[in-house]
Scaffold this motif. Structure first.
Motif, PDB file in Angstrom:
ATOM      1  N   MET A  83      29.855  36.491  44.189  1.00 39.78           N
ATOM      2  CA  MET A  83      31.028  36.891  44.971  1.00 39.78           C
ATOM      3  C   MET A  83      32.142  35.847  44.878  1.00 39.78           C
ATOM      4  O   MET A  83      33.330  36.187  44.870  1.00 39.78           O
ATOM      5  CB  MET A  83      30.665  37.122  46.430  1.00 39.78           C
ATOM      6  CG  MET A  83      29.709  38.290  46.658  1.00 39.78           C
ATOM      7  SD  MET A  83      30.412  39.865  46.129  1.00 39.78           S
ATOM      8  CE  MET A  83      31.710  40.065  47.336  1.00 39.78           C
ATOM      9  N   SER A  84      31.757  34.596  44.780  1.00 40.94           N
ATOM     10  CA  SER A  84      32.757  33.516  44.728  1.00 40.94           C
ATOM     11  C   SER A  84      33.526  33.477  43.401  1.00 40.94           C
ATOM     12  O   SER A  84      34.481  32.706  43.263  1.00 40.94           O
ATOM     13  CB  SER A  84      32.088  32.166  44.966  1.00 40.94           C
ATOM     14  OG  SER A  84      31.128  31.918  43.952  1.00 40.94           O
ATOM     15  N   ASP A  85      33.104  34.304  42.429  1.00 42.15           N
ATOM     16  CA  ASP A  85      33.826  34.349  41.144  1.00 42.15           C
ATOM     17  C   ASP A  85      35.074  35.228  41.212  1.00 42.15           C
ATOM     18  O   ASP A  85      35.834  35.292  40.240  1.00 42.15           O
ATOM     19  CB  ASP A  85      32.904  34.861  40.038  1.00 42.15           C
ATOM     20  CG  ASP A  85      31.745  33.928  39.767  1.00 42.15           C
ATOM     21  OD1 ASP A  85      30.641  34.426  39.439  1.00 42.15           O
ATOM     22  OD2 ASP A  85      31.928  32.694  39.904  1.00 42.15           O
ATOM     23  N   ALA A  86      35.267  35.917  42.304  1.00 41.90           N
ATOM     24  CA  ALA A  86      36.462  36.744  42.456  1.00 41.90           C
ATOM     25  C   ALA A  86      37.696  35.848  42.457  1.00 41.90           C
ATOM     26  O   ALA A  86      37.871  35.006  43.351  1.00 41.90           O
ATOM     27  CB  ALA A  86      36.388  37.537  43.747  1.00 41.90           C
ATOM     28  N   ALA A  87      38.530  36.008  41.440  1.00 40.81           N
ATOM     29  CA  ALA A  87      39.671  35.110  41.243  1.00 40.81           C
ATOM     30  C   ALA A  87      40.469  35.624  40.049  1.00 40.81           C
ATOM     31  O   ALA A  87      40.131  36.647  39.454  1.00 40.81           O
ATOM     32  CB  ALA A  87      39.191  33.682  40.965  1.00 40.81           C
ATOM     33  N   GLU A  88      41.535  34.901  39.708  1.00 38.20           N
ATOM     34  CA  GLU A  88      42.274  35.201  38.491  1.00 38.20           C
ATOM     35  C   GLU A  88      41.969  34.123  37.466  1.00 38.20           C
ATOM     36  O   GLU A  88      41.912  32.932  37.801  1.00 38.20           O
ATOM     37  CB  GLU A  88      43.779  35.294  38.756  1.00 38.20           C
ATOM     38  CG  GLU A  88      44.571  35.785  37.556  1.00 38.20           C
ATOM     39  CD  GLU A  88      45.912  36.370  37.923  1.00 38.20           C
ATOM     40  OE1 GLU A  88      46.451  36.043  38.997  1.00 38.20           O
ATOM     41  OE2 GLU A  88      46.440  37.179  37.101  1.00 38.20           O
ATOM     42  N   TYR A  89      41.807  34.537  36.222  1.00 31.75           N
ATOM     43  CA  TYR A  89      41.403  33.643  35.155  1.00 31.75           C
ATOM     44  C   TYR A  89      42.476  33.633  34.061  1.00 31.75           C
ATOM     45  O   TYR A  89      42.982  34.695  33.666  1.00 31.75           O
ATOM     46  CB  TYR A  89      40.058  34.075  34.565  1.00 31.75           C
ATOM     47  CG  TYR A  89      38.926  33.932  35.551  1.00 31.75           C
ATOM     48  CD1 TYR A  89      38.739  34.870  36.561  1.00 31.75           C
ATOM     49  CD2 TYR A  89      38.057  32.843  35.494  1.00 31.75           C
ATOM     50  CE1 TYR A  89      37.721  34.728  37.494  1.00 31.75           C
ATOM     51  CE2 TYR A  89      37.028  32.704  36.416  1.00 31.75           C
ATOM     52  CZ  TYR A  89      36.873  33.642  37.404  1.00 31.75           C
ATOM     53  OH  TYR A  89      35.861  33.493  38.330  1.00 31.75           O
TER      54      TYR A  89
END
Lengths: 115, 118
Positions: A83-89
């Motif tokens: 869940m903590s990978d939700a982000a912009e890359y």
């Protein structure tokens, strides 16, 4: 000249499933390549970088990327999304002799992780 | 370690007003950059500096000016703000070692300044 294309503007995955973020680059010189992550309302954090050593690069939080010169690609993967990978890359290229040795960014891929 | 610090973090301007964004780094880096971030466009380079007293234009320099009077500081100025300059602004710094080594080093970013021009 150098440029970066991130092939997906949005990626949606379920928690525990693999993540693949695709990046293609163009550079007149031998490039260095980076992946940065940006969590909501935060600055940019370096995930990993390729600097002409090993073509498979391991980064933080279980991410890795493979440099493929023949395909001019530098895709980012993670075996199991959290869940903590939700982000912009952001995929980024830098090459010696590029004006100002600047970093050129792709348009970004926003990752949504579903429970 | 402070790293790269941007001031202010948020600002609302009226069209035509002026302001200066300050970037300070404590890592003794030679190179400094100002980027703007807009949805779907990644980060685009506004201006950059390769050392104290030097500046150069990036991809989107119009409407902005910069100064690097001290090695640790890089200022971004908007003389007459326009709604099109509504964006998130990031400052970054990067060390200069050998020319070859330089390309392998990452940039260090500040936390960003969210600017709204109304």
């Amino acid at each position: 000249a150098q440029s970066v294309t991130q092939l997906d503007s949005h990626v949606s995955v379920s928690e525990g499933t693999p993540v693949l973020l695709r990046c293609n680059y163009s550079s007149s010189y031998s490039p260095s390549l980076f992946w940065y992550v940006q969590h909501p309302n935060k600055g940019l954090q370096l995930l990993l970088k390729y600097t002409s050593a090993a073509t498979l690069v391991k980064g933080i939080n279980g991410f890795e990327a493979e440099f493929k010169k023949s395909e001019t690609s530098f895709h980012l993967t993670k075996p199991s999304a959290h869940m903590s990978d939700a982000a912009e890359y952001f995929c980024v290229v830098s090459a010696f002799k590029a004006a100002g040795n600047k970093l050129t960014f792709g348009g970004g891929t926003r990752v949504l992780v579903k429970p | 370690n402070a790293g790269v610090t941007q001031t202010p973090k948020f600002r609302v301007l009226k069209t035509g007003q002026s302001m200066t964004l300050l970037c300070a780094q404590d890592m003794n880096h030679e190179y400094m950059y100002w980027y703007r971030q807009d949805p779907g466009m990644g980060l685009r380079l506004i201006h950059y500096s390769v050392g104290e007293g030097t500046t150069a234009k990036g991809e989107v320099p119009d409407g902005y000016n910069v100064s690097r009077l001290k090695k640790q500081n890089f200022l971004l100025g908007l003389e007459s703000a326009a709604p099109s300059q509504t964006s998130v602004y990031f400052c970054a710094s990067r060390p200069q070692r050998t020319a070859d080594h330089f390309t392998r080093t990452e940039a260090f970013f500040g936390q960003g300044t969210r600017l709204t021009v109304v």
